[in-house]
Write a protein that holds these residues in place. Sequence first.
Motif, PDB file in Angstrom:
ATOM      1  N   LEU A  29       0.858  -1.316   0.049  1.00 17.45           N
ATOM      2  CA  LEU A  29      -0.112   0.265   0.080  1.00 17.45           C
ATOM      3  C   LEU A  29       0.805   1.212  -0.163  1.00 17.45           C
ATOM      4  O   LEU A  29       0.424   2.310   0.355  1.00 17.45           O
ATOM      5  CB  LEU A  29      -0.945  -0.061   1.291  1.00 17.45           C
ATOM      6  CG  LEU A  29      -1.862  -1.268   1.340  1.00 17.45           C
ATOM      7  CD1 LEU A  29      -2.636  -1.201   2.446  1.00 17.45           C
ATOM      8  CD2 LEU A  29      -2.938  -1.176   0.112  1.00 17.45           C
ATOM      9  N   GLN A  32       0.099   5.206  -1.666  1.00 21.75           N
ATOM     10  CA  GLN A  32      -1.320   5.264  -1.907  1.00 21.75           C
ATOM     11  C   GLN A  32      -1.961   6.529  -1.106  1.00 21.75           C
ATOM     12  O   GLN A  32      -1.511   6.345   0.238  1.00 21.75           O
ATOM     13  CB  GLN A  32      -2.111   3.986  -1.687  1.00 21.75           C
ATOM     14  CG  GLN A  32      -1.735   3.003  -3.014  1.00 21.75           C
ATOM     15  CD  GLN A  32      -2.725   1.738  -2.737  1.00 21.75           C
ATOM     16  OE1 GLN A  32      -3.809   1.639  -2.401  1.00 21.75           O
ATOM     17  NE2 GLN A  32      -2.166   0.787  -3.281  1.00 21.75           N
ATOM     18  N   CYS A  33      -2.761   7.165  -1.533  1.00 23.58           N
ATOM     19  CA  CYS A  33      -3.190   8.312  -0.523  1.00 23.58           C
ATOM     20  C   CYS A  33      -4.407   7.793   0.316  1.00 23.58           C
ATOM     21  O   CYS A  33      -4.450   8.372   1.505  1.00 23.58           O
ATOM     22  CB  CYS A  33      -3.820   9.403  -1.384  1.00 23.58           C
ATOM     23  SG  CYS A  33      -2.806  10.119  -2.527  1.00 23.58           S
TER      24      CYS A  33
END
Length: 112
Positions: A29, A32-33
């Motif tokens: 992850l 990722q925002c």
Amino acid sequence: MKLINSTTDTVLAQDLRQAHSFWSRFKGLMFQCSMPSDAALHLYPCKSIHTFFMKFDIDVIYLNEENEVVGIETNLVPGKMGWRYKEARSVVELPAGKLYGVSRGDTLAFAE
């Protein structure tokens, strides 16, 4: 794919993605925002995780070979190392706050 707590018959994630290759586990992850509230990421094989280069908190479930929960971490913030569970064979990462009702010893299932 769905992630289901078979012990409580509860759907934990409607959109379970798999990271079963070296590169997909490596990326995970990172960068990722955010993560959709109904999503999860299954890392296999995996005994521990980190949240370096992440931008949001996650909940973490550690599973043994029988997909039994052997460890849980809630609200793991970016830039930290997760616990290492000797008996763990895979890890599921979910958005923070999604682990209500999950306990050590529960069995999880992956369903289409």
